[in-house]
Design a protein around this motif. Structure first.
Motif, PDB file in Angstrom:
ATOM      1  N   SER A 161       0.837  -1.216   0.000  1.00 57.39           N
ATOM      2  CA  SER A 161       0.000   0.000   0.000  1.00 57.39           C
ATOM      3  C   SER A 161       0.865   1.256   0.000  1.00 57.39           C
ATOM      4  O   SER A 161       0.487   2.279  -0.587  1.00 57.39           O
ATOM      5  CB  SER A 161      -0.932   0.011   1.220  1.00 57.39           C
ATOM      6  N   PHE A 162       2.042   1.196   0.644  1.00 61.56           N
ATOM      7  CA  PHE A 162       2.958   2.347   0.648  1.00 61.56           C
ATOM      8  C   PHE A 162       3.444   2.644  -0.775  1.00 61.56           C
ATOM      9  O   PHE A 162       3.505   3.793  -1.206  1.00 61.56           O
ATOM     10  CB  PHE A 162       4.177   2.057   1.535  1.00 61.56           C
ATOM     11  N   VAL A 163       3.802   1.563  -1.490  1.00 58.45           N
ATOM     12  CA  VAL A 163       4.334   1.721  -2.850  1.00 58.45           C
ATOM     13  C   VAL A 163       3.287   2.340  -3.766  1.00 58.45           C
ATOM     14  O   VAL A 163       3.560   3.284  -4.512  1.00 58.45           O
ATOM     15  CB  VAL A 163       4.783   0.348  -3.406  1.00 58.45           C
ATOM     16  N   ILE A 164       2.065   1.824  -3.684  1.00 59.58           N
ATOM     17  CA  ILE A 164       1.002   2.323  -4.561  1.00 59.58           C
ATOM     18  C   ILE A 164       0.661   3.773  -4.233  1.00 59.58           C
ATOM     19  O   ILE A 164       0.525   4.619  -5.124  1.00 59.58           O
ATOM     20  CB  ILE A 164      -0.261   1.441  -4.446  1.00 59.58           C
ATOM     21  N   ALA A 165       0.508   4.078  -2.943  1.00 56.48           N
ATOM     22  CA  ALA A 165       0.122   5.438  -2.547  1.00 56.48           C
ATOM     23  C   ALA A 165       1.183   6.453  -2.964  1.00 56.48           C
ATOM     24  O   ALA A 165       0.864   7.519  -3.498  1.00 56.48           O
ATOM     25  CB  ALA A 165      -0.124   5.508  -1.048  1.00 56.48           C
ATOM     26  N   LEU A 166       2.454   6.117  -2.737  1.00 56.58           N
ATOM     27  CA  LEU A 166       3.515   7.046  -3.144  1.00 56.58           C
ATOM     28  C   LEU A 166       3.539   7.186  -4.662  1.00 56.58           C
ATOM     29  O   LEU A 166       3.714   8.293  -5.193  1.00 56.58           O
ATOM     30  CB  LEU A 166       4.873   6.566  -2.634  1.00 56.58           C
ATOM     31  N   GLY A 167       3.329   6.070  -5.380  1.00 51.07           N
ATOM     32  CA  GLY A 167       3.319   6.113  -6.840  1.00 51.07           C
ATOM     33  C   GLY A 167       2.165   6.909  -7.420  1.00 51.07           C
ATOM     34  O   GLY A 167       2.203   7.293  -8.593  1.00 51.07           O
ATOM     35  N   ALA A 168       1.137   7.162  -6.612  1.00 52.97           N
ATOM     36  CA  ALA A 168       0.018   7.996  -7.061  1.00 52.97           C
ATOM     37  C   ALA A 168       0.319   9.490  -6.912  1.00 52.97           C
ATOM     38  O   ALA A 168      -0.445  10.318  -7.401  1.00 52.97           O
ATOM     39  CB  ALA A 168      -1.253   7.642  -6.283  1.00 52.97           C
ATOM     40  N   TYR A 169       1.448   9.807  -6.250  1.00 54.58           N
ATOM     41  CA  TYR A 169       1.820  11.212  -6.039  1.00 54.58           C
ATOM     42  C   TYR A 169       3.175  11.592  -6.631  1.00 54.58           C
ATOM     43  O   TYR A 169       3.402  12.745  -6.984  1.00 54.58           O
ATOM     44  CB  TYR A 169       1.852  11.518  -4.534  1.00 54.58           C
ATOM     45  N   ARG A 170       4.080  10.613  -6.709  1.00 55.47           N
ATOM     46  CA  ARG A 170       5.430  10.912  -7.195  1.00 55.47           C
ATOM     47  C   ARG A 170       5.920   9.743  -8.059  1.00 55.47           C
ATOM     48  O   ARG A 170       5.618   8.586  -7.751  1.00 55.47           O
ATOM     49  CB  ARG A 170       6.409  11.091  -6.022  1.00 55.47           C
ATOM     50  N   PRO A 171       6.730  10.024  -9.090  1.00 55.50           N
ATOM     51  CA  PRO A 171       7.280   8.920  -9.893  1.00 55.50           C
ATOM     52  C   PRO A 171       8.323   8.160  -9.083  1.00 55.50           C
ATOM     53  O   PRO A 171       9.291   8.743  -8.588  1.00 55.50           O
ATOM     54  CB  PRO A 171       7.906   9.647 -11.091  1.00 55.50           C
ATOM     55  N   LEU A 172       8.133   6.879  -8.936  1.00 55.32           N
ATOM     56  CA  LEU A 172       8.981   6.092  -8.029  1.00 55.32           C
ATOM     57  C   LEU A 172      10.439   6.036  -8.464  1.00 55.32           C
ATOM     58  O   LEU A 172      11.339   5.928  -7.630  1.00 55.32           O
ATOM     59  CB  LEU A 172       8.421   4.671  -7.908  1.00 55.32           C
ATOM     60  N   PHE A 173      10.689   6.111  -9.780  1.00 55.10           N
ATOM     61  CA  PHE A 173      12.076   5.952 -10.249  1.00 55.10           C
ATOM     62  C   PHE A 173      12.995   7.065  -9.765  1.00 55.10           C
ATOM     63  O   PHE A 173      14.216   6.920  -9.793  1.00 55.10           O
ATOM     64  CB  PHE A 173      12.118   5.878 -11.781  1.00 55.10           C
ATOM     65  N   GLN A 174      12.434   8.195  -9.307  1.00 53.40           N
ATOM     66  CA  GLN A 174      13.282   9.322  -8.904  1.00 53.40           C
ATOM     67  C   GLN A 174      13.952   9.102  -7.543  1.00 53.40           C
ATOM     68  O   GLN A 174      14.856   9.846  -7.171  1.00 53.40           O
ATOM     69  CB  GLN A 174      12.460  10.609  -8.862  1.00 53.40           C
ATOM     70  N   PHE A 175      13.534   8.076  -6.791  1.00 55.28           N
ATOM     71  CA  PHE A 175      14.088   7.865  -5.459  1.00 55.28           C
ATOM     72  C   PHE A 175      15.308   6.942  -5.509  1.00 55.28           C
ATOM     73  O   PHE A 175      15.377   6.032  -6.337  1.00 55.28           O
ATOM     74  CB  PHE A 175      13.014   7.287  -4.526  1.00 55.28           C
ATOM     75  N   SER A 176      16.232   7.176  -4.617  1.00 54.53           N
ATOM     76  CA  SER A 176      17.507   6.450  -4.643  1.00 54.53           C
ATOM     77  C   SER A 176      17.327   4.955  -4.407  1.00 54.53           C
ATOM     78  O   SER A 176      18.152   4.151  -4.839  1.00 54.53           O
ATOM     79  CB  SER A 176      18.459   7.028  -3.586  1.00 54.53           C
ATOM     80  N   TRP A 177      16.246   4.581  -3.735  1.00 51.71           N
ATOM     81  CA  TRP A 177      16.023   3.166  -3.418  1.00 51.71           C
ATOM     82  C   TRP A 177      15.217   2.444  -4.499  1.00 51.71           C
ATOM     83  O   TRP A 177      14.893   1.256  -4.365  1.00 51.71           O
ATOM     84  CB  TRP A 177      15.293   3.032  -2.075  1.00 51.71           C
ATOM     85  N   ALA A 178      14.865   3.135  -5.588  1.00 53.08           N
ATOM     86  CA  ALA A 178      13.929   2.589  -6.576  1.00 53.08           C
ATOM     87  C   ALA A 178      14.400   1.260  -7.176  1.00 53.08           C
ATOM     88  O   ALA A 178      13.650   0.283  -7.233  1.00 53.08           O
ATOM     89  CB  ALA A 178      13.689   3.604  -7.683  1.00 53.08           C
TER      90      ALA A 178
END
Length: 518
Positions: A161-178
């Motif tokens: 749920s954390f992954v989906i919610a964050l992906g609805a607000y920010r592009p996940l690839f931009q984070f260092s842990w992506a």
């Protein structure tokens, strides 16, 4: 594309769902028709009404609504494939996204909501997070990202749920842990979000170094335009409509719906085609499927756009497309000749459109064909008004300012500012509903517009013969023929100019027309 359904049954739902998967169908073209069908779905229409009438987000029970929406495959699929060009449903999705974030932070998320939540994250990524967000949401999103980062640092499980919610607000690839997150095992709904938001963008980054640069990019305007499209590759597309059966150049132009008179034109067996300003490759994918044995050279200023194009072309299994970086204004030394040059929606963003057009004409074989797309001075007056207002209010082209101006436009009533409200309600301007497209529409760093009389003068100077317009609406040609019935009326730009003065929305997208080098 233009249908609005008055009623619906299960068979039609299934047909529309099937239609979305057809290789020849571009989802954005039928989004409005599908939404009109969905409004007759009792659960969907009830949710739209309930969310729209809620006074505050705390009234929204996200879990219940998301579970219901997760059982409507047609809605999930259109969310996955296309921005939603509907104001009421955009507002509903904006409210539901906020409610999802709150429930995620509170740890209330159930697995049954994942199909809709993932589809919403897909939609937000595709529209590049064009939905408005509050300061409270920004703080919650930052907190959520920090929680994921901490879990990743300590190698602990990250709740889906954390992954989906964050992906609805920010592009996940931009984070260092992506990249590390993408290596973990995920179930299907979350896996699709990881694939689109991490795996594919990282692949594009790796493709950038493989794309050759064939010209310098020294012109100041060209550099500014390039910078815009590096930040916002355009258009962002998931699935396009490819042509069912390829044909020769002559067969395409002589056949319906164009029906052009090409005289004694002979089609080349293996046409060399230049796409000048190919963007993210949707244009090239359609062109290569349209013309038999075609070889395409696709040129663009932006490496981000070209990398997107390269990845999508590989995904489609298309061959015979060569992507290169370059500036149209510097192509004069390209030692090649082309049977067809397509340049749609590009020349009017150059510092000197006519100089760029001349360079393209010089690259065209004698008797060769050219498709051009240019903005209409008459049809874009409401866009001119919006651009003037943007300048007066000193809005920048930052994502926050684009969102703020969109909110301002959406608050207008139909009688308060007819020109600007038209941006939302005209189907040609579905570009309003995604960030890169809205930037292209209203915030572009450079824009020229033309009248048909100016275009006629340019064609005379360039030695080009006007063959006719490419117009999707058959009613336009019919109305024109009712006014001007002469044999050669359809290729008379002065007559089309008169027609446009009487019907100023005719070319609200742009003039799309074909010419031949005399």
């Amino acid at each position: 594309e233009t249908l609005s359904f008055a009623s619906i049954d299960d068979n039609l739902y299934q047909d529309l769902l099937h239609l979305l998967e057809r290789p020849t169908v571009r989802p954005s073209y039928i989004t409005q028709a599908i939404l009109s069908a969905l409004r007759h779905h009792p659960d969907f229409s009830a949710i739209v009404e309930a969310v729209g009438s809620s006074q505050q987000d705390s009234e929204i029970l996200y879990g219940d609504i998301a579970k219901q929406l997760s059982t409507i495959p047609l809605f999930l699929r259109i969310l996955e494939l296309s921005p939603i060009s509907d104001l009421e449903i955009e507002r509903m999705l904006t409210i539901l996204r906020h409610a999802m974030l709150e429930e995620t932070i509170e740890g209330k998320t159930e697995k049954k909501v994942f199909p809709f939540s993932a589809a919403l994250a897909h939609n937000c990524f595709t529209n590049e997070y064009v939905f408005a967000e509050t300061e409270e949401e920004k703080e919650a999103v930052e907190k959520l990202e920090q929680q994921i980062a901490t879990l990743m640092e300590t190698d602990r499980p990250v709740p889906p749920s954390f992954v989906i919610a964050l992906g609805a607000y920010r592009p996940l690839f931009q984070f260092s842990w992506a990249a590390r997150l993408s290596e973990r095992k995920w179930e299907d709904d979350i896996k699709s979000v990881i694939e689109r938001q991490i795996t594919e963008p990282l692949e594009e980054q790796s493709l950038r170094d493989q794309i050759p640069c064939i010209t310098d990019i020294q012109n100041a305007i060209s550099q500014s335009v390039r910078a815009q499209y590096e930040e916002n590759p355009y258009p962002r597309w998931i699935k396009t409509g490819i042509v069912y059966k390829s044909r020769s150049l002559g067969a395409v132009l002589k056949g319906p719906p164009l029906l052009f008179d090409l005289g004694d034109y002979t089609s080349p067996e293996s046409p060399e085609i230049l796409i000048a300003g190919c963007g993210t490759g949707e244009h090239a994918a359609t062109t290569i499927s349209k013309f038999t044995n075609a070889q395409v050279l696709a040129v663009d200023l932006s490496l981000s756009s070209l990398a997107y194009a390269q990845r999508k072309t590989k995904e489609l299994g298309s061959s015979n497309i060569e992507y290169v970086q370059g500036d149209i204004l510097e192509l004069r030394n390209l030692e090649r000749g082309f049977d067809l040059i397509e340049c749609s929606g590009v020349l009017h963003h150059l510092s000197d459109p006519l100089a760029g057009w001349q360079i393209l004409v010089d690259l065209l074989q004698l008797g060769g064909l050219m498709k051009i797309g240019l903005y209409s001075e008459i049809a874009r007056q409401h866009i001119v008004g919006a651009r003037r207002e943007i300048a007066e209010k000193e809005y920048t082209s930052s994502p926050d300012d684009i969102r703020r101006y969109r909110e301002e436009i959406m608050s207008f009533t139909p009688d308060s500012n007819l020109g600007i409200v038209k941006i939302i309600n005209t189907t040609d301007f579905h570009d309003f509903y995604s960030l890169s497209a809205c930037r292209d529409l209203l915030f572009h760093v450079q824009e020229h517009r033309f009248t048909l009389l100016q275009i006629e003068e340019a064609l005379n100077d360039l030695g080009l013969k006007f063959l006719g317009f490419e117009i999707k609406e058959s009613s336009t040609r019919r109305r024109f023929n009712e006014l001007y019935s002469d044999k050669d009326a359809l290729v008379s730009l002065p007559l089309w100019h008169q027609f446009e003065l009487k019907n100023p929305d005719t070319f609200s997208g742009m003039y799309q027309f074909w010419v031949q080098k005399a």
